[in-house]
Write a protein that holds these residues in place. Structure first.
Motif, PDB file in Angstrom:
ATOM      1  N   GLN A  59      -3.930 -30.518  -6.126  1.00  0.00           N
ATOM      2  CA  GLN A  59      -3.919 -30.756  -4.681  1.00  0.00           C
ATOM      3  C   GLN A  59      -2.543 -31.201  -4.180  1.00  0.00           C
ATOM      4  O   GLN A  59      -2.349 -31.367  -2.980  1.00  0.00           O
ATOM      5  N   GLY A  60      -1.602 -31.388  -5.081  1.00  0.00           N
ATOM      6  CA  GLY A  60      -0.261 -31.786  -4.677  1.00  0.00           C
ATOM      7  C   GLY A  60      -0.022 -33.280  -4.702  1.00  0.00           C
ATOM      8  O   GLY A  60       1.049 -33.747  -4.324  1.00  0.00           O
ATOM      9  N   ASP A  61      -1.020 -34.054  -5.156  1.00  0.00           N
ATOM     10  CA  ASP A  61      -0.820 -35.501  -5.250  1.00  0.00           C
ATOM     11  C   ASP A  61       0.078 -35.808  -6.450  1.00  0.00           C
ATOM     12  O   ASP A  61       0.062 -35.107  -7.452  1.00  0.00           O
ATOM     13  N   VAL A  62       0.852 -36.882  -6.305  1.00  0.00           N
ATOM     14  CA  VAL A  62       1.773 -37.311  -7.351  1.00  0.00           C
ATOM     15  C   VAL A  62       1.473 -38.765  -7.666  1.00  0.00           C
ATOM     16  O   VAL A  62       1.437 -39.603  -6.757  1.00  0.00           O
ATOM     17  N   THR A  63       1.252 -39.088  -8.940  1.00  0.00           N
ATOM     18  CA  THR A  63       1.005 -40.467  -9.349  1.00  0.00           C
ATOM     19  C   THR A  63       2.085 -40.887 -10.347  1.00  0.00           C
ATOM     20  O   THR A  63       2.301 -40.209 -11.346  1.00  0.00           O
ATOM     21  N   ARG A  64       2.753 -41.983 -10.025  1.00  0.00           N
ATOM     22  CA  ARG A  64       3.717 -42.540 -10.970  1.00  0.00           C
ATOM     23  C   ARG A  64       2.947 -43.420 -11.932  1.00  0.00           C
ATOM     24  O   ARG A  64       2.383 -44.443 -11.555  1.00  0.00           O
ATOM     25  N   LEU A  65       2.916 -43.025 -13.192  1.00  0.00           N
ATOM     26  CA  LEU A  65       2.151 -43.732 -14.217  1.00  0.00           C
ATOM     27  C   LEU A  65       2.965 -44.824 -14.897  1.00  0.00           C
ATOM     28  O   LEU A  65       2.400 -45.799 -15.393  1.00  0.00           O
ATOM     29  N   TYR A  66       4.289 -44.640 -14.945  1.00  0.00           N
ATOM     30  CA  TYR A  66       5.140 -45.583 -15.664  1.00  0.00           C
ATOM     31  C   TYR A  66       6.520 -45.586 -15.024  1.00  0.00           C
ATOM     32  O   TYR A  66       7.010 -44.547 -14.564  1.00  0.00           O
ATOM     33  N   SER A  67       7.141 -46.754 -15.007  1.00  0.00           N
ATOM     34  CA  SER A  67       8.498 -46.884 -14.472  1.00  0.00           C
ATOM     35  C   SER A  67       9.181 -48.071 -15.133  1.00  0.00           C
ATOM     36  O   SER A  67       8.574 -49.131 -15.286  1.00  0.00           O
ATOM     37  N   THR A  68      10.437 -47.883 -15.508  1.00  0.00           N
ATOM     38  CA  THR A  68      11.203 -49.002 -16.050  1.00  0.00           C
ATOM     39  C   THR A  68      11.773 -49.879 -14.940  1.00  0.00           C
ATOM     40  O   THR A  68      12.307 -50.948 -15.225  1.00  0.00           O
ATOM     41  N   ASN A  69      11.638 -49.425 -13.687  1.00  0.00           N
ATOM     42  CA  ASN A  69      12.106 -50.212 -12.544  1.00  0.00           C
ATOM     43  C   ASN A  69      11.112 -50.034 -11.405  1.00  0.00           C
ATOM     44  O   ASN A  69      11.249 -49.133 -10.578  1.00  0.00           O
ATOM     45  N   THR A  70      10.101 -50.890 -11.371  1.00  0.00           N
ATOM     46  CA  THR A  70       9.047 -50.740 -10.365  1.00  0.00           C
ATOM     47  C   THR A  70       9.499 -51.183  -8.976  1.00  0.00           C
ATOM     48  O   THR A  70       8.807 -50.896  -7.997  1.00  0.00           O
ATOM     49  N   ASP A  71      10.637 -51.864  -8.869  1.00  0.00           N
ATOM     50  CA  ASP A  71      11.184 -52.154  -7.543  1.00  0.00           C
ATOM     51  C   ASP A  71      11.734 -50.878  -6.922  1.00  0.00           C
ATOM     52  O   ASP A  71      11.543 -50.616  -5.731  1.00  0.00           O
ATOM     53  N   LEU A  72      12.414 -50.087  -7.719  1.00  0.00           N
ATOM     54  CA  LEU A  72      12.992 -48.826  -7.245  1.00  0.00           C
ATOM     55  C   LEU A  72      11.935 -47.725  -7.190  1.00  0.00           C
ATOM     56  O   LEU A  72      11.849 -46.983  -6.224  1.00  0.00           O
ATOM     57  N   HIS A  73      11.132 -47.627  -8.230  1.00  0.00           N
ATOM     58  CA  HIS A  73      10.088 -46.602  -8.330  1.00  0.00           C
ATOM     59  C   HIS A  73       8.762 -47.244  -8.720  1.00  0.00           C
ATOM     60  O   HIS A  73       8.410 -47.296  -9.907  1.00  0.00           O
ATOM     61  N   PRO A  74       8.006 -47.740  -7.731  1.00  0.00           N
ATOM     62  CA  PRO A  74       6.737 -48.418  -8.033  1.00  0.00           C
ATOM     63  C   PRO A  74       5.671 -47.452  -8.532  1.00  0.00           C
ATOM     64  O   PRO A  74       5.724 -46.251  -8.277  1.00  0.00           O
ATOM     65  N   LEU A  75       4.695 -48.018  -9.234  1.00  0.00           N
ATOM     66  CA  LEU A  75       3.565 -47.234  -9.719  1.00  0.00           C
ATOM     67  C   LEU A  75       2.640 -46.912  -8.561  1.00  0.00           C
ATOM     68  O   LEU A  75       2.621 -47.616  -7.562  1.00  0.00           O
ATOM     69  N   GLY A  76       1.862 -45.843  -8.705  1.00  0.00           N
ATOM     70  CA  GLY A  76       0.872 -45.519  -7.690  1.00  0.00           C
ATOM     71  C   GLY A  76       0.896 -44.050  -7.310  1.00  0.00           C
ATOM     72  O   GLY A  76       1.673 -43.255  -7.846  1.00  0.00           O
ATOM     73  N   THR A  77       0.023 -43.700  -6.360  1.00  0.00           N
ATOM     74  CA  THR A  77      -0.183 -42.310  -5.955  1.00  0.00           C
ATOM     75  C   THR A  77       0.373 -42.057  -4.566  1.00  0.00           C
ATOM     76  O   THR A  77       0.216 -42.864  -3.659  1.00  0.00           O
ATOM     77  N   ARG A  78       1.023 -40.909  -4.445  1.00  0.00           N
ATOM     78  CA  ARG A  78       1.484 -40.424  -3.142  1.00  0.00           C
ATOM     79  C   ARG A  78       0.713 -39.140  -2.865  1.00  0.00           C
ATOM     80  O   ARG A  78       0.699 -38.222  -3.684  1.00  0.00           O
ATOM     81  N   LYS A  79       0.051 -39.099  -1.730  1.00  0.00           N
ATOM     82  CA  LYS A  79      -0.756 -37.926  -1.395  1.00  0.00           C
ATOM     83  C   LYS A  79       0.131 -36.761  -0.955  1.00  0.00           C
ATOM     84  O   LYS A  79       1.018 -36.932  -0.131  1.00  0.00           O
ATOM     85  N   SER A  80      -0.128 -35.631  -1.513  1.00  0.00           N
ATOM     86  CA  SER A  80       0.562 -34.368  -1.249  1.00  0.00           C
ATOM     87  C   SER A  80       2.064 -34.484  -1.426  1.00  0.00           C
ATOM     88  O   SER A  80       2.644 -35.552  -1.373  1.00  0.00           O
ATOM     89  N   SER A  81       2.682 -33.347  -1.636  1.00  0.00           N
ATOM     90  CA  SER A  81       4.117 -33.311  -1.908  1.00  0.00           C
ATOM     91  C   SER A  81       4.908 -33.437  -0.618  1.00  0.00           C
ATOM     92  O   SER A  81       4.426 -33.101   0.449  1.00  0.00           O
ATOM     93  N   PRO A  82       6.153 -33.926  -0.709  1.00  0.00           N
ATOM     94  CA  PRO A  82       6.988 -34.033   0.479  1.00  0.00           C
ATOM     95  C   PRO A  82       7.182 -32.693   1.172  1.00  0.00           C
ATOM     96  O   PRO A  82       7.237 -32.627   2.389  1.00  0.00           O
ATOM     97  N   THR A  83       7.275 -31.624   0.403  1.00  0.00           N
ATOM     98  CA  THR A  83       7.449 -30.308   1.006  1.00  0.00           C
ATOM     99  C   THR A  83       6.231 -29.942   1.840  1.00  0.00           C
ATOM    100  O   THR A  83       6.338 -29.435   2.950  1.00  0.00           O
ATOM    101  N   ALA A  84       5.037 -30.245   1.328  1.00  0.00           N
ATOM    102  CA  ALA A  84       3.808 -29.921   2.059  1.00  0.00           C
ATOM    103  C   ALA A  84       3.665 -30.783   3.302  1.00  0.00           C
ATOM    104  O   ALA A  84       3.083 -30.365   4.295  1.00  0.00           O
ATOM    105  N   ASP A  85       4.184 -32.006   3.265  1.00  0.00           N
ATOM    106  CA  ASP A  85       4.068 -32.919   4.397  1.00  0.00           C
ATOM    107  C   ASP A  85       4.999 -32.573   5.550  1.00  0.00           C
ATOM    108  O   ASP A  85       4.812 -33.050   6.659  1.00  0.00           O
ATOM    109  N   TYR A  86       6.006 -31.767   5.302  1.00  0.00           N
ATOM    110  CA  TYR A  86       7.027 -31.510   6.304  1.00  0.00           C
ATOM    111  C   TYR A  86       6.460 -30.728   7.480  1.00  0.00           C
ATOM    112  O   TYR A  86       5.854 -29.685   7.333  1.00  0.00           O
ATOM    113  N   ASP A  87       6.661 -31.276   8.667  1.00  0.00           N
ATOM    114  CA  ASP A  87       6.211 -30.658   9.903  1.00  0.00           C
ATOM    115  C   ASP A  87       7.449 -30.351  10.735  1.00  0.00           C
ATOM    116  O   ASP A  87       8.108 -31.242  11.256  1.00  0.00           O
TER     117      ASP A  87
END
Length: 197
Positions: A59-87
């Motif tokens: 469906q285009g969702d992206v989940t960050r499962l692991y990060s060595t720097n969660t301040d810069l790249h936090p864990l979690g899910t982003r719905k749909s890709s940035p390309t799909a979100d572009y209006d």
């Protein structure tokens, strides 16, 4: 077969690190133990200042499962890709980076490693390039993780400029495939936890 005068193509310390990763997976170790072994394996073979793991859905969702720097790249899910979100009619929504579609094709569809050598390569492919630059990052490898010919995730390592110019891409793929089933399992468990909340 190498003789004593011929150096091994993979030094024994690096091979031992790869074996440790395999041992953690074989023993069904905790997630944190496998992530730590994977992080160290990638550090030993390629080096990195930032390491993250992404999982992708159809469906285009992206989940960050692991990060060595969660301040810069936090864990979690982003719905749909940035390309799909572009209006295009909504000026509040910035356009995707110019190489984003090429990145999606190369990594997600074709299953090939995306390698950026300089800071401008980060700007061309990623929305958060300014934060990456501020963190002193200037090169990247996005290594696809695939099951049955489908990209289910990526291992992402970033470092100073030209950090991966001579990296062995076949070795990248080998490491990614070693952890493919583990990433698939962790991604599924993460989705179930999110749905149960």
């Amino acid at each position: 077969m190498p003789t004593s005068s011929q150096p091994d193509s993979i030094p024994s310390a690096r091979l031992a690190r790869l074996a440790q990763l395999g041992a953690e997976l074989h023993a069904n170790s905790t997630e944190s133990a496998v992530w730590a072994a994977l992080e160290q394996t990638l550090a030993d073979f390629f080096g990195h200042s930032l390491f993250t793991v992404l999982a992708f859905t159809e469906q285009g969702d992206v989940t960050r499962l692991y990060s060595t720097n969660t301040d810069l790249h936090p864990l979690g899910t982003r719905k749909s890709s940035p390309t799909a979100d572009y209006d295009r009619d909504n000026v509040e929504t910035p356009p995707p980076p110019p190489c984003r579609e090429a990145w999606c094709q190369q990594v997600l569809v074709d299953g090939n490693v995306w390698r950026g050598s300089v800071r401008e390569d980060l700007k061309a492919a990623f929305e958060d390039w300014e934060q990456l630059w501020q963190a002193g990052l200037g090169s990247v490898m996005n290594i696809p993780v695939r099951l049955n010919g489908v990209t289910i995730g990526s291992l992402n390592i970033l470092d100073k400029e030209h950090g991966y110019d001579t990296a062995d891409l076949k070795l990248c793929i080998l490491i990614a495939q070693i952890v493919a089933c583990f990433i698939h399992r962790v991604a599924g468990e993460t989705v179930k936890k999110q749905l149960s909340r």
